[in-house]
Design a protein around this motif. Structure first.
Motif, PDB file in Angstrom:
ATOM      1  N   LEU A  56      17.251 -23.855  10.650  1.00  0.00           N
ATOM      2  CA  LEU A  56      18.338 -24.729  11.070  1.00  0.00           C
ATOM      3  C   LEU A  56      19.644 -24.272  10.434  1.00  0.00           C
ATOM      4  O   LEU A  56      19.661 -23.755   9.311  1.00  0.00           O
ATOM      5  CB  LEU A  56      18.053 -26.179  10.656  1.00  0.00           C
ATOM      6  N   ASP A  57      20.740 -24.465  11.153  1.00  0.00           N
ATOM      7  CA  ASP A  57      22.030 -24.142  10.561  1.00  0.00           C
ATOM      8  C   ASP A  57      22.501 -25.304   9.692  1.00  0.00           C
ATOM      9  O   ASP A  57      21.814 -26.326   9.558  1.00  0.00           O
ATOM     10  CB  ASP A  57      23.057 -23.796  11.639  1.00  0.00           C
ATOM     11  N   ARG A  58      23.655 -25.157   9.107  1.00  0.00           N
ATOM     12  CA  ARG A  58      24.139 -26.149   8.146  1.00  0.00           C
ATOM     13  C   ARG A  58      24.356 -27.506   8.806  1.00  0.00           C
ATOM     14  O   ARG A  58      23.992 -28.552   8.248  1.00  0.00           O
ATOM     15  CB  ARG A  58      25.437 -25.655   7.509  1.00  0.00           C
ATOM     16  N   ASP A  59      24.954 -27.525   9.974  1.00  0.00           N
ATOM     17  CA  ASP A  59      25.208 -28.796  10.655  1.00  0.00           C
ATOM     18  C   ASP A  59      23.911 -29.476  11.071  1.00  0.00           C
ATOM     19  O   ASP A  59      23.818 -30.711  11.042  1.00  0.00           O
ATOM     20  CB  ASP A  59      26.093 -28.558  11.886  1.00  0.00           C
ATOM     21  N   GLN A  60      22.939 -28.694  11.458  1.00  0.00           N
ATOM     22  CA  GLN A  60      21.669 -29.284  11.864  1.00  0.00           C
ATOM     23  C   GLN A  60      20.934 -29.900  10.684  1.00  0.00           C
ATOM     24  O   GLN A  60      20.355 -30.983  10.799  1.00  0.00           O
ATOM     25  CB  GLN A  60      20.817 -28.219  12.554  1.00  0.00           C
ATOM     26  N   VAL A  61      20.944 -29.219   9.544  1.00  0.00           N
ATOM     27  CA  VAL A  61      20.326 -29.798   8.352  1.00  0.00           C
ATOM     28  C   VAL A  61      21.059 -31.068   7.936  1.00  0.00           C
ATOM     29  O   VAL A  61      20.433 -32.080   7.575  1.00  0.00           O
ATOM     30  CB  VAL A  61      20.314 -28.768   7.207  1.00  0.00           C
ATOM     31  N   LYS A  62      22.363 -31.047   7.997  1.00  0.00           N
ATOM     32  CA  LYS A  62      23.143 -32.236   7.633  1.00  0.00           C
ATOM     33  C   LYS A  62      22.857 -33.390   8.584  1.00  0.00           C
ATOM     34  O   LYS A  62      22.761 -34.544   8.169  1.00  0.00           O
ATOM     35  CB  LYS A  62      24.634 -31.881   7.632  1.00  0.00           C
ATOM     36  N   ALA A  63      22.717 -33.077   9.885  1.00  0.00           N
ATOM     37  CA  ALA A  63      22.404 -34.127  10.860  1.00  0.00           C
ATOM     38  C   ALA A  63      21.009 -34.695  10.611  1.00  0.00           C
ATOM     39  O   ALA A  63      20.795 -35.914  10.734  1.00  0.00           O
ATOM     40  CB  ALA A  63      22.510 -33.569  12.273  1.00  0.00           C
ATOM     41  N   ALA A  64      20.053 -33.846  10.248  1.00  0.00           N
ATOM     42  CA  ALA A  64      18.701 -34.328   9.960  1.00  0.00           C
ATOM     43  C   ALA A  64      18.688 -35.240   8.737  1.00  0.00           C
ATOM     44  O   ALA A  64      18.031 -36.289   8.730  1.00  0.00           O
ATOM     45  CB  ALA A  64      17.764 -33.138   9.744  1.00  0.00           C
ATOM     46  N   VAL A  65      19.428 -34.864   7.683  1.00  0.00           N
ATOM     47  CA  VAL A  65      19.491 -35.699   6.487  1.00  0.00           C
ATOM     48  C   VAL A  65      20.219 -37.009   6.788  1.00  0.00           C
ATOM     49  O   VAL A  65      19.821 -38.080   6.307  1.00  0.00           O
ATOM     50  CB  VAL A  65      20.179 -34.940   5.346  1.00  0.00           C
ATOM     51  N   SER A  66      21.280 -36.927   7.579  1.00  0.00           N
ATOM     52  CA  SER A  66      22.010 -38.143   7.942  1.00  0.00           C
ATOM     53  C   SER A  66      21.125 -39.107   8.728  1.00  0.00           C
ATOM     54  O   SER A  66      21.177 -40.322   8.512  1.00  0.00           O
ATOM     55  CB  SER A  66      23.249 -37.771   8.753  1.00  0.00           C
ATOM     56  N   LYS A  67      20.314 -38.571   9.636  1.00  0.00           N
ATOM     57  CA  LYS A  67      19.380 -39.423  10.386  1.00  0.00           C
ATOM     58  C   LYS A  67      18.336 -40.020   9.468  1.00  0.00           C
ATOM     59  O   LYS A  67      17.923 -41.181   9.642  1.00  0.00           O
ATOM     60  CB  LYS A  67      18.704 -38.589  11.477  1.00  0.00           C
ATOM     61  N   LEU A  68      17.933 -39.267   8.457  1.00  0.00           N
ATOM     62  CA  LEU A  68      16.960 -39.781   7.497  1.00  0.00           C
ATOM     63  C   LEU A  68      17.531 -40.943   6.707  1.00  0.00           C
ATOM     64  O   LEU A  68      16.850 -41.952   6.467  1.00  0.00           O
ATOM     65  CB  LEU A  68      16.529 -38.657   6.560  1.00  0.00           C
ATOM     66  N   LEU A  69      18.790 -40.825   6.294  1.00  0.00           N
ATOM     67  CA  LEU A  69      19.403 -41.880   5.488  1.00  0.00           C
ATOM     68  C   LEU A  69      19.626 -43.161   6.269  1.00  0.00           C
ATOM     69  O   LEU A  69      19.857 -44.216   5.672  1.00  0.00           O
ATOM     70  CB  LEU A  69      20.731 -41.381   4.904  1.00  0.00           C
ATOM     71  N   GLU A  70      19.580 -43.107   7.598  1.00  0.00           N
ATOM     72  CA  GLU A  70      19.739 -44.308   8.414  1.00  0.00           C
ATOM     73  C   GLU A  70      18.461 -45.116   8.521  1.00  0.00           C
ATOM     74  O   GLU A  70      18.486 -46.248   9.020  1.00  0.00           O
ATOM     75  CB  GLU A  70      20.209 -43.914   9.813  1.00  0.00           C
ATOM     76  N   MET A  71      17.348 -44.571   8.092  1.00  0.00           N
ATOM     77  CA  MET A  71      16.057 -45.259   8.199  1.00  0.00           C
ATOM     78  C   MET A  71      15.889 -46.268   7.072  1.00  0.00           C
ATOM     79  O   MET A  71      16.701 -46.351   6.149  1.00  0.00           O
ATOM     80  CB  MET A  71      14.911 -44.241   8.183  1.00  0.00           C
ATOM     81  N   GLY A  72      14.816 -47.018   7.178  1.00  0.00           N
ATOM     82  CA  GLY A  72      14.506 -47.992   6.151  1.00  0.00           C
ATOM     83  C   GLY A  72      14.133 -47.332   4.839  1.00  0.00           C
ATOM     84  O   GLY A  72      13.791 -46.136   4.805  1.00  0.00           O
ATOM     85  N   PRO A  73      14.160 -48.070   3.750  1.00  0.00           N
ATOM     86  CA  PRO A  73      13.913 -47.460   2.432  1.00  0.00           C
ATOM     87  C   PRO A  73      12.525 -46.851   2.299  1.00  0.00           C
ATOM     88  O   PRO A  73      12.371 -45.765   1.723  1.00  0.00           O
ATOM     89  CB  PRO A  73      14.130 -48.619   1.459  1.00  0.00           C
ATOM     90  N   ASN A  74      11.489 -47.512   2.809  1.00  0.00           N
ATOM     91  CA  ASN A  74      10.126 -46.974   2.675  1.00  0.00           C
ATOM     92  C   ASN A  74       9.939 -45.712   3.516  1.00  0.00           C
ATOM     93  O   ASN A  74       9.398 -44.706   3.032  1.00  0.00           O
ATOM     94  CB  ASN A  74       9.102 -48.040   3.073  1.00  0.00           C
ATOM     95  N   ALA A  75      10.360 -45.754   4.776  1.00  0.00           N
ATOM     96  CA  ALA A  75      10.231 -44.579   5.635  1.00  0.00           C
ATOM     97  C   ALA A  75      11.075 -43.427   5.110  1.00  0.00           C
ATOM     98  O   ALA A  75      10.649 -42.269   5.121  1.00  0.00           O
ATOM     99  CB  ALA A  75      10.634 -44.931   7.070  1.00  0.00           C
ATOM    100  N   ARG A  76      12.263 -43.756   4.631  1.00  0.00           N
ATOM    101  CA  ARG A  76      13.149 -42.725   4.095  1.00  0.00           C
ATOM    102  C   ARG A  76      12.521 -42.047   2.885  1.00  0.00           C
ATOM    103  O   ARG A  76      12.546 -40.816   2.755  1.00  0.00           O
ATOM    104  CB  ARG A  76      14.481 -43.365   3.727  1.00  0.00           C
ATOM    105  N   ARG A  77      11.919 -42.823   2.031  1.00  0.00           N
ATOM    106  CA  ARG A  77      11.316 -42.263   0.823  1.00  0.00           C
ATOM    107  C   ARG A  77      10.090 -41.422   1.157  1.00  0.00           C
ATOM    108  O   ARG A  77       9.914 -40.320   0.615  1.00  0.00           O
ATOM    109  CB  ARG A  77      10.932 -43.404  -0.130  1.00  0.00           C
TER     110      ARG A  77
END
Length: 234
Positions: A56-77
């Protein structure tokens, strides 16, 4: 079948294309963006293989992490722990201390985003998360209904129109629906037995068209590209 083809030669993701799914390639680094794989399983397999190999390129990794941070605390962890466990062997002790918990991630820190890209770009769990949440839901969208018709539908569903029936002197004028027939044209009538049952062949009174079938047969017989097979006596 998929494992026998070569990445960036037979399949791959176009770098500057509009599609984020894998497409067939005409040659080395020459994608054919106007075509796509007919089988959905093949397209998905080549898509995952392409991102596993190129990362993945830099923007794609950042988008994946950003989508992760939008999830609930248990799923995110839980999801981030799977990322970290897969990528921890390639991290230094200092990097493990900085990225061991999802709560430590700050996308406003550009240095940390660069580190995430370097460490997670080939991480299969990150690639799966990015494809499953940001790519496949939109790129593989299908319509709930499929429109398909044939000559039978054309002949059976004529255009309806309303006609007023009744007398002018106080008669009962009620609108009645009638159906117009489907009209078509064919130069010959050799295939009239294959038409839908609702369609009948109408013979024209013009004598100039009576010999159309014979003329067509004559053209075929005298054509040198056709070979006439003689019937055997047996």
């Amino acid at each position: 079948h998929c494992l026998r083809l070569r990445h960036r030669v037979d399949f791959g993701v176009a770098p500057d294309g509009q599609k984020r799914l894998a497409v067939p390639f005409r040659g080395c680094d020459h994608p054919s963006e106007r075509t796509e794989f007919g089988h959905s399983e093949t397209a998905l397999t080549f898509t995952f293989m392409s991102y596993y190999l190129t990362g993945l390129d830099r923007d794609q990794v950042k988008a994946a992490v950003s989508k992760l941070l939008e999830m609930g605390p248990n799923a995110r962890r839980d999801i981030y722990n799977s990322w970290f466990e897969l990528g921890a062997p390639e991290m230094t002790p200092e990097e493990r201390g900085q990225l061991d918990r999802v709560e430590k991630i700050d996308l406003s820190n550009e240095a940390q985003v660069d580190a995430l890209h370097r460490l997670y770009r080939y991480n299969m769990e990150v690639v799966n998360h990015w494809l499953g949440t940001l790519v496949l839901p939109t790129e593989t969208m299908q319509y709930p209904h499929k429109m398909q018709c044939s000559a039978w539908h054309l002949a059976d569903h004529g255009v309806e129109h309303r006609a007023d029936n009744g007398a002018d002197n106080g008669g009962d004028r009620r609108g009645a629906r009638s159906r117009r027939g489907a009209v078509g044209f064919s130069g010959t009538r050799d295939n009239h037995r294959l038409l839908p049952l609702q369609v009948t062949q109408q013979e024209l009174d013009d004598p100039h068209v009576h010999g159309t079938d014979g003329k067509m047969l004559e053209r075929i017989i005298i054509n040198s590209e056709y070979v006439t097979l003689s019937m055997s006596s047996s």
